[in-house]
Write a protein that holds these residues in place. Structure first.
Motif, mmCIF file in Angstrom:
data_model
loop_
_atom_site.group_PDB
_atom_site.id
_atom_site.type_symbol
_atom_site.label_atom_id
_atom_site.label_comp_id
_atom_site.label_asym_id
_atom_site.label_seq_id
_atom_site.Cartn_x
_atom_site.Cartn_y
_atom_site.Cartn_z
ATOM 1 N N GLY A 9 7.151 10.595 -3.735
ATOM 2 C CA GLY A 9 6.879 9.244 -4.203
ATOM 3 C C GLY A 9 8.027 8.269 -4.119
ATOM 4 N N SER A 10 9.163 8.611 -4.696
ATOM 5 C CA SER A 10 10.298 7.691 -4.697
ATOM 6 C C SER A 10 10.788 7.407 -3.284
ATOM 7 N N VAL A 11 10.740 8.416 -2.436
ATOM 8 C CA VAL A 11 11.159 8.232 -1.039
ATOM 9 C C VAL A 11 10.235 7.237 -0.343
ATOM 10 N N LEU A 12 8.932 7.360 -0.586
ATOM 11 C CA LEU A 12 7.979 6.422 0.017
ATOM 12 C C LEU A 12 8.226 4.996 -0.477
ATOM 13 N N GLY A 43 16.579 -1.498 -5.562
ATOM 14 C CA GLY A 43 15.625 -0.394 -5.546
ATOM 15 C C GLY A 43 16.299 0.942 -5.319
ATOM 16 N N ALA A 44 17.249 0.972 -4.392
ATOM 17 C CA ALA A 44 17.968 2.220 -4.106
ATOM 18 C C ALA A 44 18.764 2.681 -5.320
ATOM 19 N N VAL A 45 19.433 1.754 -5.983
ATOM 20 C CA VAL A 45 20.207 2.108 -7.179
ATOM 21 C C VAL A 45 19.281 2.651 -8.271
ATOM 22 N N ALA A 46 18.148 1.989 -8.503
ATOM 23 C CA ALA A 46 17.209 2.437 -9.536
ATOM 24 C C ALA A 46 16.685 3.838 -9.237
ATOM 25 N N ILE A 47 16.359 4.090 -7.986
ATOM 26 C CA ILE A 47 15.804 5.393 -7.622
ATOM 27 C C ILE A 47 16.868 6.488 -7.683
ATOM 28 N N LEU A 93 0.830 -1.212 0.000
ATOM 29 C CA LEU A 93 0.000 0.000 0.000
ATOM 30 C C LEU A 93 0.865 1.264 0.000
ATOM 31 N N VAL A 94 1.943 1.249 0.765
ATOM 32 C CA VAL A 94 2.838 2.415 0.794
ATOM 33 C C VAL A 94 3.541 2.565 -0.546
ATOM 34 N N ILE A 95 3.954 1.457 -1.148
ATOM 35 C CA ILE A 95 4.583 1.516 -2.467
ATOM 36 C C ILE A 95 3.589 2.064 -3.488
ATOM 37 N N ALA A 96 2.338 1.606 -3.440
ATOM 38 C CA ALA A 96 1.317 2.117 -4.358
ATOM 39 C C ALA A 96 1.105 3.618 -4.159
ATOM 40 N N ALA A 97 1.056 4.051 -2.900
ATOM 41 C CA ALA A 97 0.916 5.489 -2.623
ATOM 42 C C ALA A 97 2.119 6.257 -3.159
ATOM 43 N N GLY A 98 3.299 5.671 -3.037
ATOM 44 C CA GLY A 98 4.497 6.309 -3.565
ATOM 45 C C GLY A 98 4.460 6.449 -5.080
ATOM 46 N N LEU A 99 3.983 5.412 -5.761
ATOM 47 C CA LEU A 99 3.874 5.477 -7.223
ATOM 48 C C LEU A 99 2.886 6.557 -7.648
ATOM 49 N N GLY A 115 12.136 4.749 -12.429
ATOM 50 C CA GLY A 115 12.972 4.274 -11.328
ATOM 51 C C GLY A 115 12.157 3.655 -10.213
ATOM 52 N N ALA A 116 11.041 4.292 -9.868
ATOM 53 C CA ALA A 116 10.183 3.769 -8.803
ATOM 54 C C ALA A 116 9.533 2.447 -9.216
ATOM 55 N N LEU A 117 9.177 2.314 -10.493
ATOM 56 C CA LEU A 117 8.591 1.059 -10.978
ATOM 57 C C LEU A 117 9.612 -0.076 -10.976
ATOM 58 N N VAL A 118 10.860 0.228 -11.309
ATOM 59 C CA VAL A 118 11.906 -0.796 -11.233
ATOM 60 C C VAL A 118 12.060 -1.260 -9.789
#
Length: 159
Positions: free
Chosen positions: A26-29, A53-57, A10-16, A144-147
């Motif tokens: 978004g990316s931080v979330l 995830g960190a590298v992608a973002i 849910l938090v990832i979805a909110a971030g997207l 980046g967030a989707l990756v």
């Protein structure tokens, strides 16, 4: 899926959504949710997912500024115009909920460039370049967030 994974999802979805709407960080979330999940899950897979995830973002964060800045420089839009547009966007956000941010940004860029150059054509060209650059930054950050989110889904399946 465990309750913790559901909360992370849910938090990832909110971030997207936050990446696209540009109201939430978004990316931080997304990265924070993956980090909490990695702490709770533990193990090499969880930490590898967090690292990916960190590298992608981070790559997306750097890429969006480099590519957008390059496009704005080519279009001849000075940084001061963007600052005025950003300030007008913040004011617009509070004056007109939700749509005030983009309206204020566009209006601020146009007005600042119009005052700077004195003509409609140059101000309109700068405004279009700023809007294109903003759209590009959103697309790059979303990628980046989707990756990162995809890596998390794979990590959940593997753990």
């Amino acid at each position: 899926m465990s309750p913790g994974e559901i909360v992370a999802a849910l938090v990832i979805a909110a971030g997207l959504v936050g990446v696209v709407v540009q109201v939430l960080p978004g990316s931080v979330l997304v990265l924070a949710a993956i980090g909490v999940w990695a702490v709770m899950t533990g193990g090499a897979v969880a930490w590898a997912v967090f690292a990916l995830g960190a590298v992608a973002i981070v790559i997306a964060a750097v890429g969006k500024y480099v590519l957008a800045g390059r496009g704005l420089t080519r279009a001849g839009v000075p940084g001061s115009t963007l600052v005025w547009g950003g300030l007008a966007g913040v004011v617009g956000f509070f004056v007109v909920p939700v749509v005030g941010l983009p309206l204020g940004f566009v209006g601020g860029v146009y007005l600042a460039q119009r005052i700077r150059d004195g003509g409609h054509a140059a101000a309109w060209a700068a405004t279009l370049a700023a809007v294109r650059a903003t759209g590009l930054t959103i697309v790059i950050e979303l990628a980046g967030a989707l990756v990162a989110a995809s890596a998390w889904l794979v990590g959940v399946a593997l753990t």
